[in-house]
Each structure stands twice: as C-alpha cells, then as structure tokens.
Design a protein around this motif. Structure first.
Motif, mmCIF file in Angstrom:
data_model
loop_
_atom_site.group_PDB
_atom_site.id
_atom_site.type_symbol
_atom_site.label_atom_id
_atom_site.label_comp_id
_atom_site.label_asym_id
_atom_site.label_seq_id
_atom_site.Cartn_x
_atom_site.Cartn_y
_atom_site.Cartn_z
ATOM 1 N N GLY A 42 35.428 49.690 47.875
ATOM 2 C CA GLY A 42 34.439 50.420 47.085
ATOM 3 C C GLY A 42 33.607 51.404 47.878
ATOM 4 N N PRO A 43 33.020 50.991 48.999
ATOM 5 C CA PRO A 43 32.234 51.945 49.782
ATOM 6 C C PRO A 43 33.052 53.139 50.292
ATOM 7 N N LEU A 44 34.287 52.905 50.694
ATOM 8 C CA LEU A 44 35.109 54.024 51.153
ATOM 9 C C LEU A 44 35.365 55.013 50.025
ATOM 10 N N LEU A 45 35.663 54.500 48.839
ATOM 11 C CA LEU A 45 35.903 55.380 47.697
ATOM 12 C C LEU A 45 34.637 56.138 47.313
ATOM 13 N N ALA A 46 33.499 55.460 47.353
ATOM 14 C CA ALA A 46 32.226 56.122 47.046
ATOM 15 C C ALA A 46 31.924 57.209 48.076
ATOM 16 N N ALA A 47 32.169 56.922 49.346
ATOM 17 C CA ALA A 47 31.926 57.907 50.397
ATOM 18 C C ALA A 47 32.844 59.118 50.253
ATOM 19 N N ALA A 48 34.025 58.896 49.682
ATOM 20 C CA ALA A 48 34.979 59.983 49.471
ATOM 21 C C ALA A 48 34.678 60.780 48.201
ATOM 22 N N ASP A 89 24.405 52.916 54.173
ATOM 23 C CA ASP A 89 24.978 54.248 54.347
ATOM 24 C C ASP A 89 24.597 55.237 53.247
ATOM 25 N N GLY A 90 23.643 54.857 52.388
ATOM 26 C CA GLY A 90 23.190 55.783 51.354
ATOM 27 C C GLY A 90 24.248 56.131 50.322
ATOM 28 N N LEU A 91 25.030 55.142 49.934
ATOM 29 C CA LEU A 91 26.079 55.346 48.933
ATOM 30 C C LEU A 91 25.597 54.894 47.561
ATOM 31 N N THR A 92 26.164 55.498 46.539
ATOM 32 C CA THR A 92 25.902 55.059 45.183
ATOM 33 C C THR A 92 27.144 54.363 44.655
ATOM 34 N N LEU A 93 26.997 53.101 44.305
ATOM 35 C CA LEU A 93 28.053 52.363 43.618
ATOM 36 C C LEU A 93 27.383 51.263 42.813
ATOM 37 N N THR A 94 28.089 50.798 41.807
ATOM 38 C CA THR A 94 27.558 49.774 40.916
ATOM 39 C C THR A 94 28.322 48.487 41.144
ATOM 40 N N GLN A 127 28.003 42.237 49.805
ATOM 41 C CA GLN A 127 28.555 43.008 50.911
ATOM 42 C C GLN A 127 28.669 44.488 50.527
ATOM 43 N N ASP A 128 29.072 44.755 49.278
ATOM 44 C CA ASP A 128 29.145 46.142 48.808
ATOM 45 C C ASP A 128 27.754 46.770 48.743
ATOM 46 N N ARG A 129 26.785 46.013 48.228
ATOM 47 C CA ARG A 129 25.414 46.530 48.151
ATOM 48 C C ARG A 129 24.848 46.780 49.546
ATOM 49 N N ALA A 174 33.983 59.371 44.880
ATOM 50 C CA ALA A 174 34.258 58.740 43.586
ATOM 51 C C ALA A 174 33.004 58.058 43.033
ATOM 52 N N HIS A 175 32.968 57.889 41.731
ATOM 53 C CA HIS A 175 31.939 57.091 41.053
ATOM 54 C C HIS A 175 32.526 55.689 40.913
ATOM 55 N N VAL A 176 31.957 54.728 41.622
ATOM 56 C CA VAL A 176 32.590 53.426 41.793
ATOM 57 C C VAL A 176 31.811 52.317 41.108
ATOM 58 N N ASN A 177 32.541 51.500 40.351
ATOM 59 C CA ASN A 177 32.057 50.239 39.789
ATOM 60 C C ASN A 177 32.892 49.140 40.407
ATOM 61 N N ILE A 178 32.233 48.131 40.974
ATOM 62 C CA ILE A 178 32.939 46.986 41.549
ATOM 63 C C ILE A 178 32.639 45.779 40.676
ATOM 64 N N LEU A 179 33.676 45.159 40.144
ATOM 65 C CA LEU A 179 33.531 43.934 39.355
ATOM 66 C C LEU A 179 34.169 42.794 40.134
ATOM 67 N N ASP A 180 33.408 41.718 40.323
ATOM 68 C CA ASP A 180 33.919 40.585 41.079
ATOM 69 C C ASP A 180 33.178 39.325 40.659
ATOM 70 N N ALA A 181 33.795 38.181 40.874
ATOM 71 C CA ALA A 181 33.192 36.892 40.533
ATOM 72 C C ALA A 181 32.162 36.442 41.560
ATOM 73 N N SER A 182 32.298 36.887 42.791
ATOM 74 C CA SER A 182 31.487 36.355 43.885
ATOM 75 C C SER A 182 30.214 37.162 44.129
ATOM 76 N N PRO A 183 29.055 36.562 43.894
ATOM 77 C CA PRO A 183 27.806 37.256 44.206
ATOM 78 C C PRO A 183 27.698 37.617 45.695
ATOM 79 N N GLN A 184 28.204 36.770 46.559
ATOM 80 C CA GLN A 184 28.118 37.043 47.993
ATOM 81 C C GLN A 184 29.024 38.195 48.411
ATOM 82 N N GLN A 185 30.193 38.288 47.801
ATOM 83 C CA GLN A 185 31.082 39.418 48.067
ATOM 84 C C GLN A 185 30.448 40.714 47.553
ATOM 85 N N LEU A 186 29.878 40.668 46.355
ATOM 86 C CA LEU A 186 29.214 41.848 45.805
ATOM 87 C C LEU A 186 28.045 42.278 46.687
#
Length: 168
Positions: free
Chosen positions: A75-81, A105-110, A97-99, A83-95
């Motif tokens: 997700g962060p790589l796609l946002a840095a490139a 790095d000042g990225l926008t992703l959801t 990591q994206d936040r 893209a408008h990125v939404n990450i859906l996952d079951a794991s709050p701890q994994q999510l």
C-alpha cells in the motif's frame, strides 16, 4: 470452524506475527518510499519474485484496493507512486504498519479493518486495481472473495493476486 471463527483466528495470528516480526509485517523503508515517488519501485505478492511492472496500470490517480494486503508494504509503495489506496485487512496490528509508514513518509492512504470476503462497504466498479498478496488461502471459500473482487473492480481493471501452494 465457521467463517467468523476463522476470521478471528486469522486476525489473532496476524497480530501475533506483527509482534514476532514476521517478514510479511515489516514495513518498507523510507528509502523505498522515496524511490517509489521517483517511479522506482517493485512489489512482491508471493514469497520472493517481483511482479512485472508491465502488469500494473499507470498508477497516477488510480483507485487501488489492497485486499488483505496490510503490513506497510504494498500500500505505501502504491500511494508513493501516485495511487489512491485503500487497504482492507483483518489485522489491526498489520493495518497499523500501513498507518505508521503513511505518517512517517507523509503518504495518504486509507486503512479499513474487515473481512476480505465482505466488500459490501464498496460500491460496484470502485477500483482500477486490486492487489491481493498470498492471502486467499486464509478463507474457507475463495470463490466468495473472487465474486466480491469482480463486483468492485471497474471494467478493464486489474486484479493481481499471489498464490501459495499449500503442499509447500
């Protein structure tokens, strides 16, 4: 084990994987994000081999769903490139990591906590690209996931999914 129990089991397992530092939970570096901003990036959806760049649409302005794709990697790589990125996952701890990477790095992703087999929060034809690493083995019926992907993917959109041979 029913779908709800399996979801909670996987959620706990991935939260534990973050605590243990599994390779699939370690965020990309600030240097990798900076390179992605320059258009220099690569991504894996399986154990080691990078996905050919020609398989991706041009990323500037593209609507992306990272499906069960958290961990601060794709997700962060796609946002840095661009893209408008939404990450859906079951794991709050994994999510988290994206936040973390987005904040660092000042990225926008959801980030969205949820079940990859239930994309009802998204309207039909919402995404140009779905990135789905080796996560489909964590659901009892992958057909449900594929139907949802088909519904939310725009006509002509791209679904990139990693697979792992369970015999391994």
């Amino acid at each position: 084990m029913n779908r709800s129990q399996l979801y909670r089991y996987n959620q706990r397992a991935w939260n534990r994987a973050v605590a243990e530092g599994s390779e699939w939970t370690i965020p990309v570096s600030a240097e990798q994000v900076a390179a992605a901003r320059r258009g220099e990036w690569q991504m894996t959806l399986t154990t080691r081999k990078a996905v050919p760049r020609t398989w991706f649409p041009p990323l500037a302005g593209v609507q992306v769903l990272g499906l069960a794709a958290s961990g601060g990697q794709q997700g962060p790589l796609l946002a840095a490139a661009g893209a408008h990125v939404n990450i859906l996952d079951a794991s709050p701890q994994q999510l988290a990591q994206d936040r973390y990477v987005a904040h660092r790095d000042g990225l926008t992703l959801t980030t969205i906590e949820g079940d990859m087999a239930d994309l009802s929060r998204f309207t039909d034809d919402s995404f140009d690209l779905i990135v789905h690493p080796c996560s489909n083995l964590f659901v009892p019926d992958v057909l449900v996931v594929w139907r949802e992907c088909y519904r939310v993917l725009k006509p002509g959109g791209v679904l990139l999914a990693g697979f792992f041979n369970p015999a391994s």
